[in-house]
Each structure stands twice: as structure tokens, then as C-alpha cells.
Design a protein around this motif. Structure first.
Motif, short mmCIF file in Angstrom:
data_model
loop_
_atom_site.label_atom_id
_atom_site.label_comp_id
_atom_site.label_asym_id
_atom_site.label_seq_id
_atom_site.Cartn_x
_atom_site.Cartn_y
_atom_site.Cartn_z
N SER A 84 14.39 -65.20 46.21
CA SER A 84 13.49 -65.15 45.06
C SER A 84 12.20 -64.40 45.38
O SER A 84 11.76 -63.54 44.62
N GLN B 136 14.10 -61.92 37.25
CA GLN B 136 14.76 -63.23 37.21
C GLN B 136 16.29 -63.16 37.34
O GLN B 136 16.86 -63.93 38.12
N PRO B 137 16.98 -62.28 36.64
CA PRO B 137 18.44 -62.23 36.81
C PRO B 137 18.87 -61.85 38.24
O PRO B 137 19.92 -62.27 38.70
N LEU C 192 19.52 -64.87 40.69
CA LEU C 192 20.79 -65.59 40.60
C LEU C 192 21.95 -64.62 40.40
O LEU C 192 22.96 -64.95 39.75
N LEU D 210 26.09 -64.92 39.53
CA LEU D 210 26.43 -66.00 38.61
C LEU D 210 26.53 -65.43 37.19
O LEU D 210 25.75 -64.54 36.82
N GLU E 244 26.08 -65.63 33.03
CA GLU E 244 24.93 -66.13 32.24
C GLU E 244 25.01 -67.64 32.07
O GLU E 244 24.00 -68.34 32.18
N GLU F 162 26.53 -69.78 34.05
CA GLU F 162 26.26 -70.40 35.35
C GLU F 162 24.77 -70.34 35.67
O GLU F 162 24.22 -71.30 36.24
N GLN F 163 24.11 -69.24 35.32
CA GLN F 163 22.67 -69.14 35.55
C GLN F 163 21.93 -70.20 34.75
O GLN F 163 21.01 -70.85 35.27
#
Length: 154
Positions: free
Chosen positions: A18, A114-115, A118, A121, A123, A125-126
Motif C-alpha cells: 500500500s 487504491q485498485p 488489491l 482481486l 471488484e 473480492e476487493q
């Protein structure tokens, strides 16, 4: 290794990912801003006139470390500290025009990152991951050395 199946290790690794995504986006945009600085600026934007201790609680950071973050933001003329009208010992924080401009510019890049955090994964699952992260974080908040406070409703 057994740590690869432990939540603490995986959360630490996801935090590293992150931070790397955040810092990459800031570098690409030519912006000098850390995740903690961004969080502090957001809290000050959302609660103008807030005191430093409350900012620390809102972003779940220890007061001493956040004090250094606030010093850096002030040295860059992104925030202003003024004596509180209700308590002469306290200092209240507001964004300067430069702070507002930086936050406005950075926010688009932060949202775009942000995408990436994660990636891998779907959408759905996110969304589930975000829900579960919020649930686990809220459940363990009181165990933290710097528990997050929830702002009072206006």
C-alpha cells in the motif's frame, strides 16, 4: 514458511504494498507527500480548527510521531497553527491555500492508487476485503497503541 499463512505477516506485507503504491503515485505526480501526511491533511480539511491530539486520534497515530508530521506540514506552509479561542494553551490547525491545493491534487492520485493495492482481486473480492479489513480493524481498535477515535456527530 509458516509466516506466509499468518494474518500479521500478510497485513504487514499488504501495508508495504500500500505504501509503495501511494509513494509511486506521488512520485509520478511530482508530489512530496507521505501516507501519514495525507491522512493528517484530510483530517484537518474535514475538521478545520481541530487540535493536534484529535488529529492523532482520527488517523490512529501516536501523538509524538504525529507532532513531527504536523511540524513538517507547517514548515512547508501546508497548515497553520493558531491559538485556540477557547483554550489559550491549545493550538488549532487549519489548511493553508497551499495545503488545500496539494490535498486536492493528491486526492485524485490517491484514489487512482487504491485498485493497485488489491490488484489480483475482482471488484467483488476487493469490496469484501475492504469490508473484512474494516470489521477486523474496528474489532481490534482498543488493542492498538494508538486507537482510532471516531469523530462526534455534528
Amino acid at each position: 514458511m509458516e509466516i506466509y499463512a499468518m494474518p500479521g505477516h500478510l497485513i504487514r506485507r499488504l501495508n508495504q504494498i500500500s505504501v509503495a503504491c501511494f509513494m509511486d503515485r506521488m512520485a509520478q505526480a511530482g508530489l512530496s507527500l507521505t501516507p501519514v501526511q495525507y491522512a493528517a491533511l484530510c483530517a484537518i480539511r474535514d475538521y478545520p480548527g481541530i487540535d493536534q491530539a484529535t488529529v492523532a486520534g482520527l488517523v490512529a497515530y501516536d501523538r509524538a510521531t504525529l507532532g513531527k508530521v504536523i511540524d513538517r506540514l507547517q514548515n512547508r506552509d501546508l497548515i497553520q497553527r493558531d491559538v485556540s479561542a477557547s483554550d489559550r494553551r491549545a493550538r488549532v490547525l487549519t489548511l493553508t491555500t497551499a495545503g488545500q491545493d496539494l490535498l486536492r491534487t493528491a486526492s485524485a492520485h490517491v484514489q487512482a492508487a487504491q485498485p493497485d493495492i488489491l490488484a489480483g482481486l475482482s471488484e467483488a473480492e476487493q469490496a469484501q476485503m475492504l469490508h473484512l479489513l474494516q470489521k477486523a480493524t474496528n474489532a481490534g481498535n482498543d488493542r492498538s497503541r494508538a486507537p482510532q477515535i471516531t469523530p462526534e456527530a455534528d
